[in-house]
Design an enzyme around this catalytic site. Structure first.
Site, PDB file in Angstrom:
ATOM      1  N   ASP A  12       0.879  -1.187   0.000  1.00 48.19           N
ATOM      2  CA  ASP A  12       0.000   0.000   0.000  1.00 48.19           C
ATOM      3  C   ASP A  12       0.907   1.226   0.000  1.00 48.19           C
ATOM      4  OD1 ASP A  12      -2.196   1.882   0.572  1.00 48.19           O
ATOM      5  OD2 ASP A  12      -3.345   0.101   1.109  1.00 48.19           O
TER       6      ASP A  12
ATOM      7  N   HIS B 224       1.140   2.125  -3.312  1.00 48.66           N
ATOM      8  CA  HIS B 224       0.090   2.952  -3.914  1.00 48.66           C
ATOM      9  C   HIS B 224       0.545   4.396  -4.056  1.00 48.66           C
ATOM     10  CE1 HIS B 224      -3.365   0.004  -2.664  1.00 48.66           C
ATOM     11  NE2 HIS B 224      -2.487  -0.533  -3.481  1.00 48.66           N
TER      12      HIS B 224
END
Length: 487
Positions: A303, A337
């Site tokens: 992430d 991300h």
């Protein structure tokens, strides 16, 4: 009037006009110089502020006394549960005035590690600490947080509550042992091992129930979630702590967020490696935290590499603490991300963030710099400075600002976010992916004060995609080989 008088008047008028033109030119040049000096001053002052923040952060110091966990019964066979031995060593160290709890070479199995004041928990090189897969070992519940909402739940793997002068150091490895059979299936995602029909975090008795408690203002101590619930735990969470050091260690296989300093002050993260590609495996998430220095780290995550947060919705407004005075430097970001991100749990606001001398490069890194919020989150995000950033490749955008962020349903509310004063300087990008700059502001609250100076994006599909934002100020900026101006 005589001819001579007329000639004199003509000469006088020409001289007067010349003086006026020269004066106006000087004023224009002076104004341009003043504007240029003002911009230089703004940049210099910003980085002076960053240096002052670093200088004022108190890094914990410890006594030379050593408490070897093997003297407290620890066994390095990878099978014996060392929870009690670690706890006894930490308690003895703290009660004696502090020092180093030493974990020598070997492989150690343990439950959660709870740090106490004045303790440096140090794991030597070639040491691996494995955290048990037995969920009951993380009970009783403790005061913790999940996606910006406080509650009582399973203990983080390494946890400290209201402690002062604590550290986790050494060149060893912490292995959370999370995988598609342990912790990750609770995310509810099939690719992380979830089987349809099995319980997961988005079931009605988990996140929806917690969200309703937050909305209704239920006291944190009454928000009890433990056995029978499916909330994954943070790896390392100092909660309401002061003077925290995390240095040189490596984290792998995290259940959830990796480093989560919460409501903490004076936090140093130095030389840490995060290699963990599970669901929500953010690398470092300072939340409601101030005076944070993240340096010399490597993030390779499932992430966001670094995500600065300040509470979700009503909880963020209830706590009312902004995350601020955060310096990130000399770090490498690979998969993730986003490289450095603010949001989406950002209701308390974020300000004074400084990012410099970092490298970001991966086909699996979505964005370099990202801000995400919506009108349920709200929050004020301001004074974000980025300098000397090298980006090899990102997937979606170099800079993305989104005030319509929605991963869940019903993310519209009455709390208009404010985003202003974002500065990018000396940024060199090889491949910017889909967008160079992607901004989605709100008509009621446009994004303001975006400055790009000495920014080069060599390749991107769409140079600029901007909605509801004041004009960006470009200085010596080029995208796809073309100079970008404000005209």
């Amino acid at each position: 009037m005589t001819v001579n008088n007329k000639s004199s008047l003509k000469v006088f008028l020409l001289i007067l006009i010349g003086i006026m033109v020269f004066s106006c030119k000087n004023k224009t040049e002076d104004k341009a110089e003043t504007s240029k000096d003002s911009e230089i001053s703004e940049s210099e002052n910003a980085w002076k502020n960053a240096d002052e923040i670093i200088e004022n952060i108190k890094v914990p110091q410890f006594k030379d006394t050593v408490f070897n966990v093997r003297d407290f019964g620890a066994v390095a066979d990878g099978e014996t549960n060392n929870t009690e031995a670690f706890a006894d060593a930490i308690t003895a160290c703290s009660e004696s005035g502090g020092g180093k709890v030493l974990v020598p070479e070997g492989e150690y199995l343990t439950g959660p590690i709870h740090l106490k004041s004045n303790v440096n928990f140090h794991i030597e090189e070639n040491t691996e600490i494995l955290f048990t897969k037995d969920k009951k070992a993380y009970l009783p519940v403790v005061h913790t947080s999940y996606e910006g909402m406080e509650f009582m739940s399973y203990s983080p793997m390494i946890y400290a509550y209201k402690q002062k002068n604590i550290a986790v150091t050494g060149k060893g490895v912490f292995d959370g042992q999370a995988d598609n059979e342990n912790w990750w299936p609770w995310s509810g995602a099939e690719r992380y091992g979830h089987t349809e029909g099995e319980p997961h975090q988005r079931d009605e008795h988990n996140l929806p129930r917690l969200s309703k408690m937050v909305e209704d203002g239920v006291a944190v101590e009454e928000r009890i979630f433990g056995e029978g619930h499916q909330f994954r735990v943070p790896f390392f969470e100092p909660f309401e702590c002061e003077n925290v050091l995390i240095k040189d260690v490596k984290f792998v296989n995290a259940p959830f967020w990796v480093m989560h300093p919460t409501k903490s002050n004076n936090v140093t993260v130095d030389g840490v490696t995060v290699e963990s590609h599970g669901p929500n495996n953010d690398g470092c998430n300072p939340e409601y935290s101030q005076n944070v220095h993240i340096k010399n780290c490597l993030f390779d995550t499932g992430d966001d590499c670094i995500a600065i947060k300040s509470g979700r919705d009503n909880d963020g407004r209830r706590v009312g603490i902004s995350s601020e005075n955060i310096v990130v430097e000399d770090c490498v970001m690979k998969d993730g991300h986003g490289g450095v991100v603010m949001g989406s749990e950002i209701s308390g606001g974020v300000r004074n963030v400084y990012v410099r001398n970092c490298e970001m490069n991966s086909p699996n890194l979505d964005r370099a710099i990202r801000i995400k919020t919506n009108t349920r989150r709200g929050g004020t995000i301001e004074n974000i400075y980025v300098k000397n950033l090298k980006v090899g490749q990102v997937k979606e955008a170099v800079l993305k600002i989104n005030t319509h962020y929605a991963i869940y349903d019903n993310q519209e509310g009455e709390h208009m976010p404010v985003i202003r004063n974002i500065f990018l300087e000396n940024v060199d990008v090889e491949n910017g992916g889909e967008y160079g700059i992607l901004i989605r502001g709100r008509e009621e609250s446009p994004v303001t004060g975006i400055h790009l100076t000495n920014v080069t994006i060599k390749k991107t599909e769409t140079p600029l995609s901007i909605e509801n934002a004041d004009p960006i100020v470009f200085k010596n900026t080029s995208i796809n080989g073309k100079q970008i101006t404000n005209e």
